[in-house]
Each structure stands twice: as C-alpha cells, then as structure tokens.
Write a protein that holds these residues in place. Structure first.
Motif, mmCIF file in Angstrom:
data_model
loop_
_atom_site.group_PDB
_atom_site.id
_atom_site.type_symbol
_atom_site.label_atom_id
_atom_site.label_comp_id
_atom_site.label_asym_id
_atom_site.label_seq_id
_atom_site.Cartn_x
_atom_site.Cartn_y
_atom_site.Cartn_z
ATOM 1 N N THR A 100 -2.783 -15.174 -1.747
ATOM 2 C CA THR A 100 -2.174 -13.839 -1.882
ATOM 3 C C THR A 100 -1.914 -13.209 -0.526
ATOM 4 O O THR A 100 -0.852 -12.615 -0.293
ATOM 5 C CB THR A 100 -3.087 -12.919 -2.714
ATOM 6 O OG1 THR A 100 -3.285 -13.497 -4.013
ATOM 7 C CG2 THR A 100 -2.461 -11.536 -2.862
ATOM 8 N N GLU A 101 -2.872 -13.309 0.394
ATOM 9 C CA GLU A 101 -2.693 -12.723 1.724
ATOM 10 C C GLU A 101 -1.520 -13.349 2.461
ATOM 11 O O GLU A 101 -0.803 -12.665 3.190
ATOM 12 C CB GLU A 101 -3.975 -12.871 2.535
ATOM 13 C CG GLU A 101 -5.086 -11.932 2.070
ATOM 14 C CD GLU A 101 -6.392 -12.145 2.829
ATOM 15 O OE1 GLU A 101 -6.402 -12.983 3.770
ATOM 16 O OE2 GLU A 101 -7.385 -11.495 2.482
ATOM 17 N N ARG A 102 -1.314 -14.649 2.268
ATOM 18 C CA ARG A 102 -0.170 -15.297 2.929
ATOM 19 C C ARG A 102 1.142 -14.803 2.343
ATOM 20 O O ARG A 102 2.113 -14.568 3.077
ATOM 21 C CB ARG A 102 -0.275 -16.818 2.782
ATOM 22 C CG ARG A 102 0.864 -17.560 3.515
ATOM 23 C CD ARG A 102 0.812 -17.298 5.001
ATOM 24 N NE ARG A 102 1.967 -17.847 5.697
ATOM 25 C CZ ARG A 102 3.099 -17.187 5.906
ATOM 26 N NH1 ARG A 102 3.250 -15.933 5.444
ATOM 27 N NH2 ARG A 102 4.086 -17.752 6.575
ATOM 28 N N SER A 125 7.493 -5.160 -10.639
ATOM 29 C CA SER A 125 6.310 -4.321 -10.824
ATOM 30 C C SER A 125 5.030 -5.107 -10.531
ATOM 31 O O SER A 125 4.072 -4.567 -9.965
ATOM 32 C CB SER A 125 6.259 -3.742 -12.240
ATOM 33 O OG SER A 125 6.223 -4.792 -13.207
ATOM 34 N N TYR A 126 5.012 -6.392 -10.889
ATOM 35 C CA TYR A 126 3.840 -7.229 -10.617
ATOM 36 C C TYR A 126 3.704 -7.475 -9.115
ATOM 37 O O TYR A 126 2.603 -7.437 -8.555
ATOM 38 C CB TYR A 126 3.943 -8.553 -11.364
ATOM 39 C CG TYR A 126 2.749 -9.448 -11.158
ATOM 40 C CD1 TYR A 126 1.487 -9.075 -11.611
ATOM 41 C CD2 TYR A 126 2.878 -10.661 -10.490
ATOM 42 C CE1 TYR A 126 0.378 -9.884 -11.412
ATOM 43 C CE2 TYR A 126 1.777 -11.484 -10.288
ATOM 44 C CZ TYR A 126 0.528 -11.083 -10.748
ATOM 45 O OH TYR A 126 -0.566 -11.885 -10.537
ATOM 46 N N PHE A 127 4.834 -7.712 -8.453
ATOM 47 C CA PHE A 127 4.832 -7.882 -6.998
ATOM 48 C C PHE A 127 4.258 -6.639 -6.314
ATOM 49 O O PHE A 127 3.445 -6.746 -5.387
ATOM 50 C CB PHE A 127 6.262 -8.138 -6.505
ATOM 51 C CG PHE A 127 6.437 -7.977 -5.019
ATOM 52 C CD1 PHE A 127 5.880 -8.897 -4.127
ATOM 53 C CD2 PHE A 127 7.164 -6.910 -4.500
ATOM 54 C CE1 PHE A 127 6.045 -8.751 -2.753
ATOM 55 C CE2 PHE A 127 7.335 -6.757 -3.135
ATOM 56 C CZ PHE A 127 6.777 -7.679 -2.258
ATOM 57 N N VAL A 128 4.638 -5.460 -6.773
ATOM 58 C CA VAL A 128 4.137 -4.214 -6.187
ATOM 59 C C VAL A 128 2.627 -4.110 -6.374
ATOM 60 O O VAL A 128 1.904 -3.709 -5.450
ATOM 61 C CB VAL A 128 4.842 -2.987 -6.819
ATOM 62 C CG1 VAL A 128 4.183 -1.683 -6.354
ATOM 63 C CG2 VAL A 128 6.318 -2.981 -6.453
ATOM 64 N N ARG A 129 2.124 -4.475 -7.553
ATOM 65 C CA ARG A 129 0.684 -4.419 -7.812
ATOM 66 C C ARG A 129 -0.083 -5.367 -6.879
ATOM 67 O O ARG A 129 -1.125 -5.005 -6.323
ATOM 68 C CB ARG A 129 0.380 -4.761 -9.275
ATOM 69 C CG ARG A 129 0.808 -3.694 -10.260
ATOM 70 C CD ARG A 129 0.089 -3.846 -11.587
ATOM 71 N NE ARG A 129 0.349 -5.123 -12.241
ATOM 72 C CZ ARG A 129 1.411 -5.347 -13.038
ATOM 73 N NH1 ARG A 129 2.276 -4.366 -13.277
ATOM 74 N NH2 ARG A 129 1.570 -6.522 -13.612
ATOM 75 N N ARG A 147 0.073 -3.923 -3.274
ATOM 76 C CA ARG A 147 -0.787 -2.742 -3.112
ATOM 77 C C ARG A 147 -2.263 -3.131 -3.127
ATOM 78 O O ARG A 147 -3.054 -2.598 -2.332
ATOM 79 C CB ARG A 147 -0.509 -1.736 -4.227
ATOM 80 C CG ARG A 147 -1.362 -0.461 -4.127
ATOM 81 C CD ARG A 147 -0.822 0.635 -5.013
ATOM 82 N NE ARG A 147 -0.528 0.148 -6.352
ATOM 83 C CZ ARG A 147 0.297 0.764 -7.195
ATOM 84 N NH1 ARG A 147 0.899 1.866 -6.843
ATOM 85 N NH2 ARG A 147 0.497 0.277 -8.408
ATOM 86 N N LYS A 148 -2.647 -4.051 -3.984
ATOM 87 C CA LYS A 148 -4.048 -4.469 -4.055
ATOM 88 C C LYS A 148 -4.481 -5.139 -2.749
ATOM 89 O O LYS A 148 -5.609 -4.946 -2.284
ATOM 90 C CB LYS A 148 -4.251 -5.435 -5.217
ATOM 91 C CG LYS A 148 -5.705 -5.862 -5.410
ATOM 92 C CD LYS A 148 -5.877 -6.759 -6.614
ATOM 93 C CE LYS A 148 -7.337 -7.179 -6.779
ATOM 94 N NZ LYS A 148 -7.515 -8.079 -7.959
ATOM 95 N N SER A 149 -3.569 -5.913 -2.134
ATOM 96 C CA SER A 149 -3.897 -6.635 -0.908
ATOM 97 C C SER A 149 -3.856 -5.753 0.330
ATOM 98 O O SER A 149 -4.707 -5.873 1.217
ATOM 99 C CB SER A 149 -2.940 -7.818 -0.722
ATOM 100 O OG SER A 149 -3.206 -8.502 0.473
ATOM 101 N N SER A 150 -2.877 -4.851 0.404
ATOM 102 C CA SER A 150 -2.658 -4.083 1.640
ATOM 103 C C SER A 150 -3.066 -2.623 1.556
ATOM 104 O O SER A 150 -3.119 -1.933 2.577
ATOM 105 C CB SER A 150 -1.182 -4.163 2.042
ATOM 106 O OG SER A 150 -0.372 -3.532 1.057
ATOM 107 N N GLY A 151 -3.346 -2.136 0.340
ATOM 108 C CA GLY A 151 -3.745 -0.743 0.198
ATOM 109 C C GLY A 151 -2.598 0.234 0.156
ATOM 110 O O GLY A 151 -2.802 1.452 0.165
ATOM 111 N N MET A 152 -1.369 -0.277 0.114
ATOM 112 C CA MET A 152 -0.191 0.596 0.029
ATOM 113 C C MET A 152 0.923 -0.149 -0.691
ATOM 114 O O MET A 152 0.888 -1.384 -0.798
ATOM 115 C CB MET A 152 0.265 1.037 1.420
ATOM 116 C CG MET A 152 0.726 -0.089 2.323
ATOM 117 S SD MET A 152 1.155 0.485 3.999
ATOM 118 C CE MET A 152 -0.459 0.440 4.749
ATOM 119 N N THR A 153 1.908 0.575 -1.190
ATOM 120 C CA THR A 153 3.040 -0.049 -1.851
ATOM 121 C C THR A 153 4.024 -0.555 -0.793
ATOM 122 O O THR A 153 3.960 -0.142 0.374
ATOM 123 C CB THR A 153 3.773 0.953 -2.754
ATOM 124 O OG1 THR A 153 4.359 1.975 -1.936
ATOM 125 C CG2 THR A 153 2.828 1.572 -3.773
#
Length: 293
Positions: free
Chosen positions: A239-241, A270-274, A277-283
C-alpha cells in the motif's frame, strides 16, 4: 501543474570530462546548483549528503527529516526531494551513476545497501560524535581525491565510496538488526526480492498471496519477513508503494484524480481515496493543496 524536474549529473559538472561522479561541499553545491535545486526535484543517480554545520528540513518522498550536524542522507534515483536549510549550512555531497559504481564491483550492487535497496528504509542516519569524525574524514579524503590528478584516481574514489556505504550500513544495522545472523541476511534478501516484485507489479497486483507465490513462500512467512525487517505487514509495504506513486503522480502529472486512481489499478475512485487517506492521513485533494507549487 509543473512537472517535477529530473536532474542529471552533467548539470553540476562545470565542464568536467566525466558525467558519472560529482563531489562538492554543501555550501558550494548550493551556489553552483541553485537554479536546479531550489524547487522539489528528482535525480537519475545515487547520492549521499553529509551535513556538518547548520540546521534545516530535508524532505524525501514527502517524508520530513530534521537536518543538524551529523545528519547523513542517502537518495536513490527517482526520489523526489527538497530542503529548507539555514544560511550557515555546510557539509559534503556526492553523486554517482549506477554504472560508475557497479561496472567496477561485479558482486556488489548499490541496491545491496539497505538505504539504496528499499523504499521503506529510512534515508537519514544521525551520527554520534565519534561516528561523525570517521565519516567526515572519509568525505574529506574523497573530496581531495576528486580534485587531484592522482594515478588510479577513479579506483581510490570507488574505494572511499564503498567505505562510506559499508560504514553507514553497519551503523544502520545497529538499529534495524538486519545483518546480525545468516537468518536475518536471508530475511533481508527475501525482503529486497519482495520490493523488486512490487516495483514490477504494484499497479496490477496488491494481494500478499500473489507476491508470496512468486517468492515461493507462504503469505504468513512473507509477513514474518516484513515484520522482522521493517516492522510492517506485507500489505502495508504494498500500500505504501502504491500511495507513494500516487503522490508522485499527483505532483507531476496533469491528469485527473480519477485517471490517476485508474492508472494505479483502482476502478473505484472512492476506494482509492480511502486507501490514500488511511496511509497518508489526508485525501489526494488535501495532499495537492499542501504540495502543489
């Protein structure tokens, strides 16, 4: 949106014959390269930077690191970086192409060093006083050799570079315990292979089982390896990559967010945004507001 520029070694060479290696003090480098490095940019070469004076912030692939005396940084090709440095900043910097180093070392690859071989590995090493003295001497000797007409100059430069890389790898290993045993060496090799596979397939494949199958191990063992090497799950690494690539694309591609999500293998925006946001803390939109120049 302006693209992130890719810098080549010859931009800094000032008429020198070789385009494979560059060395300078930080103070002089900031003067010589000012018009190239004043904005976020990426390189097509490997770099090492040692700060011996001053303070600031060095941002590498959107990760912010404090700069102070004894801060040693390593950058790989393709990474986006920028810095905000105090006026009294000083130290040393050198670049080399992959070919310059690896054509002389058949069995040693730059990616074998953990700070060059893994996108998840920290890019900063904070040196203690005795460590700084040792590394500083190597950088100074490297600079003297670079500016000399000495016989077998290139070989000596390569030797000094290797000493810097090996000393840094040993210091990193004290914190990350990746070289303590044959078992941990095997884990790190598997981890590097995992990251290499991610580089090839991350836009289309995001499941642990896919990569575990290619590696010939179970998903459970793959998780054990990633937890041991970087204290993260295999899913986190994948996910981070993906999110790192999304950040890079948001910065330098003039495409819509939906198009970028689709490029990265997400059919549902919408899934990409989730995930982002979960990985980076922002949209993605918040990220663009923060970083867009």
């Amino acid at each position: 949106m302006n693209p992130i520029s890719v810098l080549h070694i010859e931009l800094f060479q000032s008429g020198r014959n070789t385009s494979d290696f560059y060395f300078n003090t930080m103070k002089e480098h900031l003067v010589v390269g000012h018009r190239h490095i004043e904005k976020p940019h990426r390189h097509d070469f490997y770099a090492a930077v040692l700060f011996t004076k001053g303070k600031g912030i060095h941002e590498i692939d959107f990760q912010r690191y404090d700069v102070s005396e004894g801060s040693l940084f390593f950058l790989s090709p393709g990474q986006i970086h920028s810095w905000e440095l105090s006026e009294d900043i000083d130290g040393y910097i050198f670049f080399c192409s992959q070919e310059f180093y690896e054509m002389h070392y058949v069995n040693q690859k730059l990616r074998n060093f953990p700070f060059f071989g893994s996108v998840s590995f920290p890019r900063k090493l904070q040196l203690e006083i005795d460590e700084l003295e040792k590394i500083n001497r190597l950088f100074q000797e490297l600079g003297e050799e670079f500016h000399s007409p000495n016989f077998m100059k290139e070989g000596f430069i390569l030797s000094l570079m290797s000493q810097i890389f090996i000393n840094a790898a040993r210091l990193f290993s004290k914190d990350y315990d990746i070289h303590a045993s044959s078992a941990s060496l095997s884990y790190f090799k598997h981890y590097q292979d995992f990251e290499s596979l991610i580089e090839q397939y991350f836009t289309g494949q995001k499941s642990i089982s896919y990569y575990a199958s290619l590696l010939g191990i179970t998903p459970k063992h793959l998780n054990r390896i990633t937890q041991s090497v970087v204290q993260k799950t295999a899913t986190d690494i994948i996910t981070e990559r993906v999110v790192l690539e999304a950040k890079r694309m948001l910065m330098y591609l003039d495409e819509s967010l939906v198009e970028i999500a689709f490029r990265l293998g997400y059919e549902e925006y919408s899934y990409f945004v989730r995930v982002f946001r979960k990985s980076s803390g922002m949209t993605p939109t918040q990220f663009m507001r923060k970083y867009k120049v």
